[in-house]
Scaffold this active site. Structure first.
Site, PDB file in Angstrom:
ATOM      1  N   ARG A 169       0.830  -1.202   0.000  1.00 36.76           N
ATOM      2  CA  ARG A 169       0.000   0.000   0.000  1.00 36.76           C
ATOM      3  C   ARG A 169       0.864   1.252   0.000  1.00 36.76           C
ATOM      4  O   ARG A 169       1.778   1.391   0.806  1.00 36.76           O
ATOM      5  CB  ARG A 169      -0.916   0.007   1.237  1.00 36.76           C
ATOM      6  CG  ARG A 169      -1.667   1.318   1.498  1.00 36.76           C
ATOM      7  CD  ARG A 169      -2.869   1.458   0.593  1.00 36.76           C
ATOM      8  NE  ARG A 169      -3.511   2.743   0.698  1.00 36.76           N
ATOM      9  CZ  ARG A 169      -4.574   3.012   1.445  1.00 36.76           C
ATOM     10  NH1 ARG A 169      -5.104   2.081   2.194  1.00 36.76           N
ATOM     11  NH2 ARG A 169      -5.113   4.220   1.443  1.00 36.76           N
ATOM     12  N   ARG A 182      -5.548   1.669  -4.833  1.00 38.16           N
ATOM     13  CA  ARG A 182      -4.660   1.085  -3.840  1.00 38.16           C
ATOM     14  C   ARG A 182      -4.597  -0.422  -3.973  1.00 38.16           C
ATOM     15  O   ARG A 182      -5.557  -1.050  -4.395  1.00 38.16           O
ATOM     16  CB  ARG A 182      -5.073   1.477  -2.430  1.00 38.16           C
ATOM     17  CG  ARG A 182      -6.373   0.899  -1.980  1.00 38.16           C
ATOM     18  CD  ARG A 182      -7.517   1.738  -1.541  1.00 38.16           C
ATOM     19  NE  ARG A 182      -7.522   3.126  -1.768  1.00 38.16           N
ATOM     20  CZ  ARG A 182      -7.983   4.027  -0.914  1.00 38.16           C
ATOM     21  NH1 ARG A 182      -8.454   3.640   0.228  1.00 38.16           N
ATOM     22  NH2 ARG A 182      -8.006   5.292  -1.201  1.00 38.16           N
ATOM     23  N   ASP A 184      -6.703  -1.820   1.060  1.00 34.01           N
ATOM     24  CA  ASP A 184      -7.235  -0.856   2.020  1.00 34.01           C
ATOM     25  C   ASP A 184      -7.946  -1.646   3.103  1.00 34.01           C
ATOM     26  O   ASP A 184      -8.819  -2.465   2.796  1.00 34.01           O
ATOM     27  CB  ASP A 184      -8.215   0.090   1.321  1.00 34.01           C
ATOM     28  CG  ASP A 184      -8.718   1.196   2.231  1.00 34.01           C
ATOM     29  OD1 ASP A 184      -7.942   1.674   3.085  1.00 34.01           O
ATOM     30  OD2 ASP A 184      -9.884   1.595   2.094  1.00 34.01           O
ATOM     31  N   ASP A 218     -10.038  -1.030   6.658  1.00 32.85           N
ATOM     32  CA  ASP A 218     -10.667  -0.038   7.526  1.00 32.85           C
ATOM     33  C   ASP A 218     -11.281  -0.724   8.736  1.00 32.85           C
ATOM     34  O   ASP A 218     -12.037  -1.695   8.594  1.00 32.85           O
ATOM     35  CB  ASP A 218     -11.786   0.712   6.785  1.00 32.85           C
ATOM     36  CG  ASP A 218     -11.264   1.711   5.772  1.00 32.85           C
ATOM     37  OD1 ASP A 218     -10.158   2.244   5.988  1.00 32.85           O
ATOM     38  OD2 ASP A 218     -11.952   1.949   4.776  1.00 32.85           O
TER      39      ASP A 218
END
Length: 191
Positions: free
Chosen positions: A103, A112, A115, A117
């Protein structure tokens, strides 16, 4: 469980007890490790192999339209985990996994390789400069809510006091949900 509001940094990596967390995964740039689809599947395995984290359930994989600048479609998914890590330590582990998968942060909402989260951490509410839980845009994102509903439809958002299922229904009432297509099923064990 009760709500927690954390305003300072947590120093300890280990939290008191075991907590459940929800994590979103996304990729739209394959790399030397493989396609976006393979990166998301591999990242699920790396999360599960991490000390203090055990994956409980894996959503289906979804091909989704990008948000932000022009870029390839994403592969998105969610996992629920059981963890003994603090929210801050879990976030740091997720960032390390993103780096492990190549990343590079160039632009907000840009393409990307991976990712990750942190969406929810038990029923905690955390507002720190680099850590917000629940994720501040969770309830606005069909590409997160749809896979999360696969594995945690009854998880209640600690601020909005609605389940993931109801948040998704609210979003669908505002406008038809398009651009989120289910690809494959992942092995899952639900909460």
């Amino acid at each position: 469980m009760s709500d927690y509001l954390l305003s300072g940094l947590e120093v300890s990596a280990l939290d008191s007890g075991v907590h459940h967390a929800a994590i979103a995964l996304g990729s739209n740039l394959g790399n030397a490790r493989g396609s976006s689809r393979q990166l998301v599947l591999d990242a699920m395995d790396v999360i599960d192999a991490s000390m203090g984290i055990r994956v409980l359930a894996r959503s289906h994989l979804y091909k989704t339209a990008p948000v932000g600048p022009p870029q390839p479609d994403y592969i998105n998914a969610c996992v629920t985990v059981e963890t003994t890590l603090s929210p801050w330590a879990l976030l740091q582990r997720l960032l390390a996994i993103e780096n492990q998968f190549g990343r590079v942060r160039k632009e907000r909402w840009g393409a990307r390789s991976l990712d990750l989260d942190l969406l929810l951490f038990s029923d905690r509410i955390i507002h720190q400069p680099k850590l917000s839980v629940p994720h501040p845009r969770l309830h606005e994102r069909p590409f997160v809510l749809i896979p999360l509903a696969d594995i945690a439809s009854q998880w209640q958002h600690p601020q909005l006091h609605k389940t993931v299922e109801l948040l998704l229904a609210d979003l669908a009432e505002q406008s038809p949900i398009t651009g989120v297509d289910r690809l494959i099923s992942c092995e899952s064990r639900s909460l």
